[in-house]
Design an enzyme around this catalytic site. Structure first.
Site, short mmCIF file in Angstrom:
data_model
loop_
_atom_site.label_atom_id
_atom_site.label_comp_id
_atom_site.label_asym_id
_atom_site.label_seq_id
_atom_site.Cartn_x
_atom_site.Cartn_y
_atom_site.Cartn_z
N GLU A 33 12.04 -5.54 -3.49
CA GLU A 33 11.03 -5.79 -4.52
C GLU A 33 11.63 -5.74 -5.92
O GLU A 33 11.18 -6.43 -6.83
CB GLU A 33 9.92 -4.73 -4.39
CG GLU A 33 8.77 -4.93 -5.33
CD GLU A 33 7.67 -3.88 -5.15
OE1 GLU A 33 7.84 -2.95 -4.32
OE2 GLU A 33 6.64 -3.99 -5.85
N THR B 272 -2.24 -4.04 -5.63
CA THR B 272 -2.42 -5.42 -6.08
C THR B 272 -2.50 -6.33 -4.85
O THR B 272 -1.92 -6.03 -3.82
CB THR B 272 -1.23 -5.80 -6.98
OG1 THR B 272 -1.07 -4.75 -7.94
CG2 THR B 272 -1.46 -7.10 -7.72
N GLU C 225 12.10 5.28 -16.03
CA GLU C 225 12.72 6.60 -15.84
C GLU C 225 13.23 6.74 -14.41
O GLU C 225 14.33 7.25 -14.17
CB GLU C 225 11.71 7.73 -16.13
CG GLU C 225 11.33 7.90 -17.59
CD GLU C 225 10.40 6.80 -18.09
OE1 GLU C 225 9.62 6.25 -17.29
OE2 GLU C 225 10.48 6.48 -19.30
N GLY D 269 0.82 -1.21 0.00
CA GLY D 269 0.00 0.00 0.00
C GLY D 269 0.85 1.25 0.00
O GLY D 269 1.00 1.91 1.03
N TYR D 270 1.42 1.56 -1.17
CA TYR D 270 2.22 2.78 -1.29
C TYR D 270 1.49 3.82 -2.15
O TYR D 270 1.28 4.95 -1.75
CB TYR D 270 3.58 2.49 -1.96
CG TYR D 270 4.42 1.38 -1.35
CD1 TYR D 270 4.48 1.19 0.03
CD2 TYR D 270 5.19 0.54 -2.16
CE1 TYR D 270 5.29 0.19 0.58
CE2 TYR D 270 6.00 -0.45 -1.62
CZ TYR D 270 6.03 -0.63 -0.25
OH TYR D 270 6.81 -1.62 0.26
N THR D 271 1.14 3.42 -3.37
CA THR D 271 0.67 4.38 -4.38
C THR D 271 -0.70 4.97 -4.02
O THR D 271 -1.57 4.28 -3.47
CB THR D 271 0.58 3.69 -5.76
OG1 THR D 271 1.84 3.10 -6.02
CG2 THR D 271 0.24 4.66 -6.86
C1 LIG Z 1 -0.53 -3.14 -12.73
C2 LIG Z 1 0.01 -2.29 -11.63
C3 LIG Z 1 0.16 -2.84 -10.36
C4 LIG Z 1 0.64 -2.04 -9.31
N1 LIG Z 1 0.72 -2.57 -8.04
C5 LIG Z 1 1.02 -1.75 -7.00
C6 LIG Z 1 0.94 -2.22 -5.64
O1 LIG Z 1 0.66 -3.38 -5.39
N2 LIG Z 1 1.16 -1.34 -4.63
C7 LIG Z 1 1.47 -0.02 -4.86
O2 LIG Z 1 1.65 0.73 -3.91
N3 LIG Z 1 1.57 0.45 -6.14
C8 LIG Z 1 1.35 -0.37 -7.20
N4 LIG Z 1 1.41 0.12 -8.50
C9 LIG Z 1 1.72 1.52 -8.71
C10 LIG Z 1 3.06 1.77 -9.36
O3 LIG Z 1 4.12 1.57 -8.45
C11 LIG Z 1 3.01 3.22 -9.89
O4 LIG Z 1 2.05 3.23 -10.93
C12 LIG Z 1 4.34 3.69 -10.39
O5 LIG Z 1 5.22 3.89 -9.30
C13 LIG Z 1 4.23 5.00 -11.20
O6 LIG Z 1 3.46 5.92 -10.52
P1 LIG Z 1 2.27 6.69 -11.27
O7 LIG Z 1 1.39 5.66 -11.93
O8 LIG Z 1 1.62 7.62 -10.29
O9 LIG Z 1 2.96 7.50 -12.43
P2 LIG Z 1 3.69 8.92 -12.26
O10 LIG Z 1 4.59 8.89 -11.08
O11 LIG Z 1 2.66 9.99 -12.33
O12 LIG Z 1 4.59 8.93 -13.56
C14 LIG Z 1 4.05 9.28 -14.86
C15 LIG Z 1 5.21 9.32 -15.84
O13 LIG Z 1 6.15 10.34 -15.45
C16 LIG Z 1 7.46 9.77 -15.30
N5 LIG Z 1 8.15 10.39 -14.18
C17 LIG Z 1 7.64 10.62 -12.94
N6 LIG Z 1 8.57 11.19 -12.14
C18 LIG Z 1 9.70 11.32 -12.90
C19 LIG Z 1 11.02 11.82 -12.64
N7 LIG Z 1 11.36 12.31 -11.45
N8 LIG Z 1 11.94 11.77 -13.66
C20 LIG Z 1 11.61 11.27 -14.89
N9 LIG Z 1 10.36 10.79 -15.19
C21 LIG Z 1 9.43 10.80 -14.21
C22 LIG Z 1 7.23 8.30 -15.04
O14 LIG Z 1 8.35 7.53 -15.43
C23 LIG Z 1 6.00 8.01 -15.88
O15 LIG Z 1 6.38 7.76 -17.22
C24 LIG Z 1 0.98 -0.68 -9.57
C25 LIG Z 1 0.84 -0.14 -10.85
C26 LIG Z 1 0.37 -0.92 -11.88
C27 LIG Z 1 0.21 -0.32 -13.25
#
Ligand SMILES: Cc1cc2nc3c(=O)[nH]c(=O)nc-3n(C[C@H](O)[C@H](O)[C@H](O)COP(=O)(O)OP(=O)(O)OC[C@H]3O[C@@H](n4cnc5c(N)ncnc54)[C@H](O)[C@@H]3O)c2cc1C
Length: 302
Positions: free
Chosen positions: A162, A80, A286, A46-48
């Site tokens: 992880e 997830t 990234e 539970g991070y995102t």
């Molecule tokens: C199928 C799936 C399962 C998941 N399961 C889990 C889970 O079990 N628990 C949990 O906590 N999370 C989970 N996640 C979340 C996942 O860790 C996040 O989606 C991921 O960390 C990206 O965050 P965001 O989607 O908010 O994208 P954003 O952080 O908004 O990023 C959007 C875009 O901007 C780019 N970007 C952002 N910051 C920077 C930077 N500083 N420099 C360069 N580029 C950058 C990214 O690379 C990306 O392309 C899951 C995601 C998916 C799709």
């Protein structure tokens, strides 16, 4: 829908367990570690949150300190396993601080606690992840892992664990494609040969990175930028592999499992869709490159 899934105790054994071992209370160790080792329990990460993904430190879900318990309110996104795990490995805000990561605590929350509501989100690969809502969920103080407001550091440890990826799945997929090429007598096509040879080299380099991570763990060192390298390389090679499979197999590669026209019973039709999430979960490519630049190459933080 779930025929490819067998995730039980992945988070428990590979991510939460090692941090409970290093940071948890004696009670937490006795309560969780034997059951993780026996494969009896699983955790959801539970991070995102809707506004905290790559920048995990900006999470806002609130855990109010009431002395012997905390009250948690807010929501999480893309969590997830929350629909079948027994416990939550939850990052929540316990103080408004600058910098923001210094006000985060880590909790182990019983997922049966009243006030937790879970909605499914389906990925393009047919896997389930979830949006989760906390409506004033009461969590005992004993659920706090380590010290209050130090949770971000513990989460970073769990995230390093992880990202230590395995190369077995990638290797198996590659060999399936290779066997297909041989069986279909496509091995004389120069483009296919070049691409398969490149993949063989890339997979071998990923295997060596994985061995380095294992070597470090054996010496009680936690791979950090080394884990980021491995995670990024494995997820990006998988993209090369599925793209190569699509090119070699041609239009029939898009036919789904179950059809007599689907090569390898639709394996790569599914992997093409499913592997996309690997570029995002556990940190995007990234973010991996930023970690490697900053912590591995000592370039300045941006
Ligand atoms: C199928 C799936 C399962 C998941 N399961 C889990 C889970 O079990 N628990 C949990 O906590 N999370 C989970 N996640 C979340 C996942 O860790 C996040 O989606 C991921 O960390 C990206 O965050 P965001 O989607 O908010 O994208 P954003 O952080 O908004 O990023 C959007 C875009 O901007 C780019 N970007 C952002 N910051 C920077 C930077 N500083 N420099 C360069 N580029 C950058 C990214 O690379 C990306 O392309 C899951 C995601 C998916 C799709």
């Amino acid at each position: 829908m779930h025929q490819f899934l067998n995730w039980f105790s992945t988070v428990g054994a590979g991510m939460a367990g090692p941090v409970i071992l290093s940071r948890g209370s004696e009670t937490q160790k006795q309560n969780y570690l034997p059951r993780i080792a026996r494969g009896e329990i699983e955790f959801a990460l539970g991070y995102t949150e809707p506004n905290a993904g790559s920048d995990m430190a900006s999470l806002v879900i609130h855990a109010e300190d009431k002395g012997d318990h905390f009250i948690i309110a807010g929501s999480k996104l893309f969590n997830t396993r929350a629909h079948f795990a027994q416990y939550y490995w939850l990052g929540a805000r316990t103080a408004e601080t600058t910098p923001s990561h210094k006000g985060i605590s880590l909790f182990i929350v019983d997922l049966k606690s009243p006030g937790i509501n879970i909605d499914p989100i389906w990925t393009v690969g047919g896997r389930r992840t979830n949006a989760v809502y906390f409506d004033n969920v009461r969590v005992p103080r004993a659920a706090l892992v380590g010290e209050k407001n130090r949770g971000f550091y513990y989460i970073m440890e769990a995230v390093d664990h992880e990202r230590i990826s395995t190369v077995g799945g990638l290797t198996r997929d590659f060999h399936q494609l290779l066997e297909y090429v041989k069986a279909q007598r496509l091995g004389q096509n120069p483009l296919s040969r070049q691409k398969l040879a490149e993949l063989a080299i890339e997979i071998e380099s990923a295997r060596l990175l994985a061995l380095r991570a294992a070597w470090m763990l054996d010496r009680n060192q936690l791979p950090n930028y080394e884990a980021a390298m491995l995670k990024m390389v494995v997820s990006e090679i998988e993209q090369q592999l599925v793209n190569t499979a699509m090119q070699i197999m041609g239009p029939r590669a898009q036919v789904k499992k179950g059809s007599k026209w689907a090569p390898l019973n639709g394996k790569f039709e599914w992997r093409y869709r499913d592997s996309l999430e690997e570029l995002v979960t556990r940190g995007t490519s990234e973010i991996m490159r930023n970690i490697i630049a900053q912590r591995g190459l000592k370039l300045p933080r941006i």
